[in-house]
Scaffold this motif. Structure first.
Motif, PDB file in Angstrom:
ATOM      1  N   UNK A 155      22.848  -0.457  56.177  1.00 14.99           N
ATOM      2  CA  UNK A 155      21.954   0.009  55.120  1.00 14.99           C
ATOM      3  C   UNK A 155      22.682   0.970  54.187  1.00 14.99           C
ATOM      4  N   UNK A 156      23.481   1.878  54.771  1.00 18.67           N
ATOM      5  CA  UNK A 156      24.208   2.840  53.951  1.00 18.67           C
ATOM      6  C   UNK A 156      25.229   2.125  53.071  1.00 18.67           C
ATOM      7  N   UNK A 157      25.935   1.142  53.653  1.00 21.47           N
ATOM      8  CA  UNK A 157      26.920   0.392  52.887  1.00 21.47           C
ATOM      9  C   UNK A 157      26.256  -0.345  51.729  1.00 21.47           C
ATOM     10  N   UNK A 158      25.118  -0.978  52.002  1.00 20.46           N
ATOM     11  CA  UNK A 158      24.417  -1.737  50.964  1.00 20.46           C
ATOM     12  C   UNK A 158      23.885  -0.821  49.869  1.00 20.46           C
ATOM     13  N   UNK A 159      23.332   0.342  50.262  1.00 19.84           N
ATOM     14  CA  UNK A 159      22.772   1.267  49.281  1.00 19.84           C
ATOM     15  C   UNK A 159      23.865   1.852  48.407  1.00 19.84           C
ATOM     16  N   UNK A 160      24.988   2.239  49.017  1.00 17.32           N
ATOM     17  CA  UNK A 160      26.102   2.802  48.247  1.00 17.32           C
ATOM     18  C   UNK A 160      26.666   1.751  47.294  1.00 17.32           C
ATOM     19  N   UNK A 161      26.740   0.494  47.744  1.00 19.92           N
ATOM     20  CA  UNK A 161      27.265  -0.570  46.887  1.00 19.92           C
ATOM     21  C   UNK A 161      26.371  -0.770  45.666  1.00 19.92           C
ATOM     22  N   UNK A 162      25.059  -0.628  45.819  1.00 16.30           N
ATOM     23  CA  UNK A 162      24.137  -0.800  44.703  1.00 16.30           C
ATOM     24  C   UNK A 162      24.288   0.318  43.671  1.00 16.30           C
ATOM     25  N   UNK A 163      24.707   1.496  44.128  1.00 22.32           N
ATOM     26  CA  UNK A 163      24.834   2.630  43.203  1.00 22.32           C
ATOM     27  C   UNK A 163      25.959   2.404  42.191  1.00 22.32           C
ATOM     28  N   UNK A 164      27.013   1.675  42.627  1.00 25.50           N
ATOM     29  CA  UNK A 164      28.187   1.424  41.773  1.00 25.50           C
ATOM     30  C   UNK A 164      28.730   2.717  41.187  1.00 25.50           C
ATOM     31  N   UNK A 165      28.748   3.747  42.028  1.00 23.19           N
ATOM     32  CA  UNK A 165      29.201   5.065  41.577  1.00 23.19           C
ATOM     33  C   UNK A 165      30.717   5.125  41.599  1.00 23.19           C
ATOM     34  N   UNK A 166      31.314   5.470  40.466  1.00 22.89           N
ATOM     35  CA  UNK A 166      32.768   5.532  40.336  1.00 22.89           C
ATOM     36  C   UNK A 166      33.312   6.942  40.485  1.00 22.89           C
TER      37      UNK A 166
END
Length: 399
Positions: A155-166
């Motif tokens: 869940x954490x991996x998926x949520x962080x991937x959605x953020x696309x934070x650079x």
């Protein structure tokens, strides 16, 4: 009796009016039936979509979990607790071989099935001959372990991937809900630190187990009443000290009793299942009993597990209890309202839940009985571990 034209006209008007009303009523009923049919079809479509979404979500979580396992295998540095820079690094002292091969069927608390057995196989780097010395003198010990099959990391991996934070710092524990509903208490929400959910900021479990046998030479420790899935990494063991840790005056909220009270259902065996178990334990190519010392020990542990309602919340919702029965004749003729299976030890067990005689308003366990209908050969501990590794390797090749 004859009617003249003036008398006949009102009757004709009434007949025509009645026919018109009948036609309108038929049309209204037809429209209502069509509307009900449309609503039913829409509901079925929504149910199907929700089911497909749930299956897709489960598949995605399983894939992410396998990916996280593969990443864990590639690193020999141990488990990192923290963000990797200011966290702590832990190395599992061993891995549990448990009679529970899947999360489904594993008790929510170890003390619910004291007859179940788990074996801790210590890693050689621990020097088990020295590390386990003296533990056999204690009757119980605390076990610290990792919830390695929960969905926190995916869940954490998926949520962080959605953020696309650079740029900037990504907050910890993305996607983890900090308030949950305790088991059997859907009407309340409590903080994740105020209950024992496995979905925690750091997926660490703590359970009290009975020390059964210690084989320091082989680096093995047999524990009873432990609620862990096969393959669970163990972080630490600590002896239980009743003089300091038993607190009879401790206070708990009222919902705890409702949530963790677990009445046991009676469990019966179908004659065919009895014969199948005997054949698997005594016939040619029989399965091994270890870590159980007798057929009766294995049988009791299996019955104690099925005496609990091990169904998932979705299964409970879809397969509701039909209601109490009033006579023994009704009980003997009752059909199963749920059929499921359990992977236990080296067995694949098929069971059914049936209603039974009980007074109105009785608890679920009082109005239900479990029947073991079939027992087949399952995966051995070695085969199960090998299969998990192959699945991870297969997922890696597909990439």
């Amino acid at each position: 009796m004859a009617f003249d034209g003036g008398t006949r006209l009102p009757w004709l008007l009434l007949a025509a009016l009645g026919a018109g009303v009948a036609v309108l009523e038929r049309r209204r009923r037809k429209a209502a039936e069509n509307e009900v049919q449309k609503q039913r079809q829409a509901a079925e479509k929504q149910t199907k979509l929700r089911e497909e979404e749930r299956r897709g979500r489960i598949r995605a979580e399983q894939q992410l979990r396998e990916q996280s396992k593969t990443v864990g295998k590639e690193s020999s540095a141990g488990a990192v607790i923290g963000d990797g820079s200011d966290g702590f690094r832990f190395h599992p002292i061993g891995t549990f071989q448990s009679v529970y091969r899947q999360r489904c069927g594993t008790p929510r608390q170890g003390s619910l099935v004291n007859s179940s057995l788990s074996v801790l196989q210590c890693v050689r780097d621990l020097n088990p001959m020295a590390a386990l010395e003296g533990l056999a003198e204690f009757s119980h010990c605390w076990v610290l372990y990792v919830f390695h099959e929960n969905t926190n990391l995916p869940k954490e991996m998926a949520t962080v991937a959605k953020r696309k934070q650079q740029q900037g710092r990504v907050p910890l524990w993305q996607g983890l809900c900090m308030k949950v509903a305790p088991p059997r208490c859907p009407e309340i929400r409590v903080g994740v630190l105020a209950c024992r959910t496995p979905h925690r900021p750091n997926p660490i479990g703590l359970s009290l187990a009975t020390v059964v046998r210690v084989d320091a030479k082989r680096g093995q420790l047999v524990l009873a009443g432990l609620d862990v899935v096969d393959g669970t990494p163990c972080l630490d063991l600590k002896p239980y000290l009743p003089s300091f840790e038993a607190l009879p005056s401790a206070r708990v909220p009222a919902w705890v009793q409702a949530s963790y009270a677990e009445p046991m259902m009676p469990v019966v065996w179908a004659e065919e299942a009895e014969e199948q178990l005997t054949a698997l334990l005594t016939g040619e190519g029989r399965i091994r009993l270890w870590p159980f010392e007798s057929k009766e020990e294995l049988r009791v542990a299996l019955q104690d597990t099925l005496a609990l309602d091990i169904r998932s919340p979705v299964q409970r919702e879809r397969h509701a209890h039909p209601g109490c029965l009033r006579t023994e004749a009704e009980e003997s003729a009752a059909e199963a309202f749920f059929r499921g299976d359990l992977w236990f030890h080296e067995l694949h067990v098929r069971y059914a839940l049936l209603p039974r005689c009980a007074p109105p308003g009785a608890a679920f366990a009082s109005q239900t009985r479990a029947r073991i209908e079939a027992v087949e050969r399952g995966k051995s501990m070695q085969e199960h571990s090998s299969r998990a590794v192959q699945a991870a390797e297969s997922g890696e090749k597909k990439k």
